[in-house]
Design a protein around this motif. Sequence first.
Motif, mmCIF file in Angstrom:
data_model
loop_
_atom_site.group_PDB
_atom_site.id
_atom_site.type_symbol
_atom_site.label_atom_id
_atom_site.label_comp_id
_atom_site.label_asym_id
_atom_site.label_seq_id
_atom_site.Cartn_x
_atom_site.Cartn_y
_atom_site.Cartn_z
ATOM 1 N N UNK A 1 -54.884 13.235 -18.549
ATOM 2 C CA UNK A 1 -54.381 14.296 -17.575
ATOM 3 C C UNK A 1 -55.322 14.863 -16.540
ATOM 4 N N UNK A 2 -54.794 15.383 -15.536
ATOM 5 C CA UNK A 2 -55.714 16.175 -14.678
ATOM 6 C C UNK A 2 -56.311 17.469 -15.097
ATOM 7 N N UNK A 3 -57.524 17.736 -14.851
ATOM 8 C CA UNK A 3 -58.059 18.985 -15.376
ATOM 9 C C UNK A 3 -57.195 20.261 -14.806
ATOM 10 N N UNK A 4 -57.018 21.091 -15.589
ATOM 11 C CA UNK A 4 -55.851 22.381 -15.072
ATOM 12 C C UNK A 4 -54.681 22.115 -15.199
ATOM 13 N N UNK A 5 -53.974 20.928 -15.844
ATOM 14 C CA UNK A 5 -52.716 20.695 -15.770
ATOM 15 C C UNK A 5 -52.401 20.422 -17.187
ATOM 16 N N UNK A 6 -50.956 20.956 -17.461
ATOM 17 C CA UNK A 6 -50.347 20.787 -18.853
ATOM 18 C C UNK A 6 -49.173 19.697 -18.697
ATOM 19 N N UNK A 7 -48.759 19.186 -20.085
ATOM 20 C CA UNK A 7 -47.820 18.284 -20.311
ATOM 21 C C UNK A 7 -46.546 19.269 -20.850
ATOM 22 N N UNK A 8 -45.280 19.188 -20.308
ATOM 23 C CA UNK A 8 -44.002 19.835 -20.619
ATOM 24 C C UNK A 8 -42.938 19.070 -20.283
ATOM 25 N N UNK A 9 -41.939 19.705 -20.114
ATOM 26 C CA UNK A 9 -40.592 19.170 -19.961
ATOM 27 C C UNK A 9 -39.562 19.889 -19.009
ATOM 28 N N UNK A 10 -38.743 19.319 -18.477
ATOM 29 C CA UNK A 10 -37.989 19.742 -17.352
ATOM 30 C C UNK A 10 -37.405 21.226 -18.186
ATOM 31 N N UNK A 11 -36.874 21.233 -19.104
ATOM 32 C CA UNK A 11 -36.048 22.331 -19.799
ATOM 33 C C UNK A 11 -36.829 23.466 -20.018
ATOM 34 N N UNK A 12 -38.298 23.326 -20.106
ATOM 35 C CA UNK A 12 -39.156 24.340 -20.300
ATOM 36 C C UNK A 12 -39.518 25.000 -18.980
ATOM 37 N N UNK A 13 -39.206 24.344 -17.790
ATOM 38 C CA UNK A 13 -39.684 24.658 -16.517
ATOM 39 C C UNK A 13 -38.847 25.853 -15.912
ATOM 40 N N UNK A 400 -45.972 10.155 -1.623
ATOM 41 C CA UNK A 400 -46.853 11.280 -1.750
ATOM 42 C C UNK A 400 -46.321 12.203 -3.058
ATOM 43 N N UNK A 401 -44.891 12.279 -3.017
ATOM 44 C CA UNK A 401 -44.472 13.018 -4.202
ATOM 45 C C UNK A 401 -44.852 12.302 -5.432
ATOM 46 N N UNK A 402 -44.933 11.024 -5.726
ATOM 47 C CA UNK A 402 -45.353 10.449 -6.933
ATOM 48 C C UNK A 402 -46.649 10.670 -7.237
ATOM 49 N N UNK A 403 -47.599 10.829 -6.044
ATOM 50 C CA UNK A 403 -48.911 10.906 -6.353
ATOM 51 C C UNK A 403 -49.307 12.244 -6.776
ATOM 52 N N UNK A 404 -48.697 13.366 -5.856
ATOM 53 C CA UNK A 404 -49.075 14.756 -6.181
ATOM 54 C C UNK A 404 -48.185 15.307 -7.232
ATOM 55 N N UNK A 405 -47.287 14.926 -7.665
ATOM 56 C CA UNK A 405 -46.438 15.669 -8.743
ATOM 57 C C UNK A 405 -47.061 15.036 -10.186
ATOM 58 N N UNK A 406 -47.581 14.023 -10.068
ATOM 59 C CA UNK A 406 -48.377 13.526 -11.401
ATOM 60 C C UNK A 406 -49.670 13.883 -11.505
ATOM 61 N N UNK A 407 -50.292 14.599 -10.307
ATOM 62 C CA UNK A 407 -51.806 14.819 -10.295
ATOM 63 C C UNK A 407 -52.593 13.670 -10.157
ATOM 64 N N UNK A 408 -52.086 12.519 -9.650
ATOM 65 C CA UNK A 408 -52.784 11.311 -9.237
ATOM 66 C C UNK A 408 -53.617 11.607 -8.132
ATOM 67 N N UNK A 409 -53.084 12.322 -7.360
ATOM 68 C CA UNK A 409 -53.981 12.967 -5.981
ATOM 69 C C UNK A 409 -53.866 14.423 -6.223
ATOM 70 N N UNK A 410 -55.045 14.987 -6.120
ATOM 71 C CA UNK A 410 -54.875 16.420 -6.339
ATOM 72 C C UNK A 410 -54.616 16.914 -4.951
ATOM 73 N N UNK A 411 -54.179 18.082 -4.667
ATOM 74 C CA UNK A 411 -53.628 18.670 -3.589
ATOM 75 C C UNK A 411 -54.820 19.197 -2.974
ATOM 76 N N UNK A 412 -56.016 19.659 -3.617
ATOM 77 C CA UNK A 412 -57.183 20.036 -2.872
ATOM 78 C C UNK A 412 -57.960 18.916 -2.151
ATOM 79 N N UNK A 413 -57.758 17.825 -3.156
ATOM 80 C CA UNK A 413 -58.413 16.624 -2.309
ATOM 81 C C UNK A 413 -57.684 16.307 -1.085
#
Length: 420
Positions: A1-13, A400-413
Amino acid sequence: MPTGWIRTNLAALGEYVNGFAFNERYWSKAGLPIVRIAQITGTQDVVDRFAGRLPSSYRLESGDLIFSWSGTLAVVRWQGGAAWLNQHLFKVIPARAVERLYLFHILQKSVAEMDKRAHGSTMKHIKRGELSEFAVVIPEGLAEQAALARILDTLDTTIRQTEAIIEKLKLVKQGLLHDLLTRGIDANGELRPPQSQAPHLYKHSPLGWIPVEWSAGPLSDSLDGRPKNGYSPQAAGRWTGSQMLGLGCLTPDGFRARQLKDAPVDDVLLRSALLSNGDFLISRANTRDLVGLVGIYRDVGTPCYYPDLMMRLSPSTKTSAAFLEVVLGSPSVRRQIQASASGTSSSMVKISSLTVMNLSVAIPDAQEQNRILDTLAAATAHINGETQFIETQRKIKLGLSDDLLTGRVRVTELLETLGA
């Protein structure tokens, strides 16, 4: 998991608040609009309103997130101002640690997976409790969520703007088509001035004013022989190496190789319905809106036959299949076809070969036909170019959604890569 990210679910959002169960006793012509699935998908304008008072949880404002969880699975940002939310729609209120636009993109990405898991073959739905089963990972920081959402929003804006351009280009093409089929293009490559400005350039015809050089009369004058019906044997039900067209192959946009059926191998009557590349076809039965659609057959790679519900037309030397496709698809000729169609069933009406031969058309000489076709082709190419661009943008956003929303590509990068 990317640093600074957490695992959760849609209901909790966020909180998912179902709309109010409006029925006819609440409907009114005054008050705030009632928003149903048809309004968020854009298939229908506002139909009903409600002038009373309800808890604020049922009230929408521009920017609110709406999740359609029954029938059609979709997520939208409401932009229609103050309104009331109908049942079968959730108003999604983000949790404190979730940025609203970021939640929109997370939910939008999740809809495809939800669609696969949705219950019911005819009425899909997702239960509120099931949202906890859809796991996601998100950045803890609101700033990173907001930056990520802004990037995806930029692509969304480009897509929406291009969609608007395409709609405008289609309207321009419709107007151009009317001018081309009533005024034509002169030898200098220019549209003739309107009849009101240059009456000497026009003559009266059953279709109205047309250029003096054009001929007006029944379509039979532009055909080599009578229209010929196809043949429809029972489909083979297995691959035989040859195919038959389905009625859906003729569309408002011309021929499309779809709804093909396997042709039997031992039916000699099929020979008369064998198609050649460039054959001109017209449907002789369908709904009143679709009957008489035309198209030019394009080789599908196997021997192919046309059905009994289509007719094959052979253009004379005076014209071409390409020009007849434009003429028979024009609004004035479509109105003639629909008015002449017979049948009591709302789902199926028919036209005869005599109806087709008696259609009133106006035909210029071959050179002017080509000038008209070239002008329309340029307009079509412009629309196709914008359509291809928008498809490319959608693919870019999907990846891009798949990359960014999974943290595979960090937005800062990504911002660093783009030089931001």
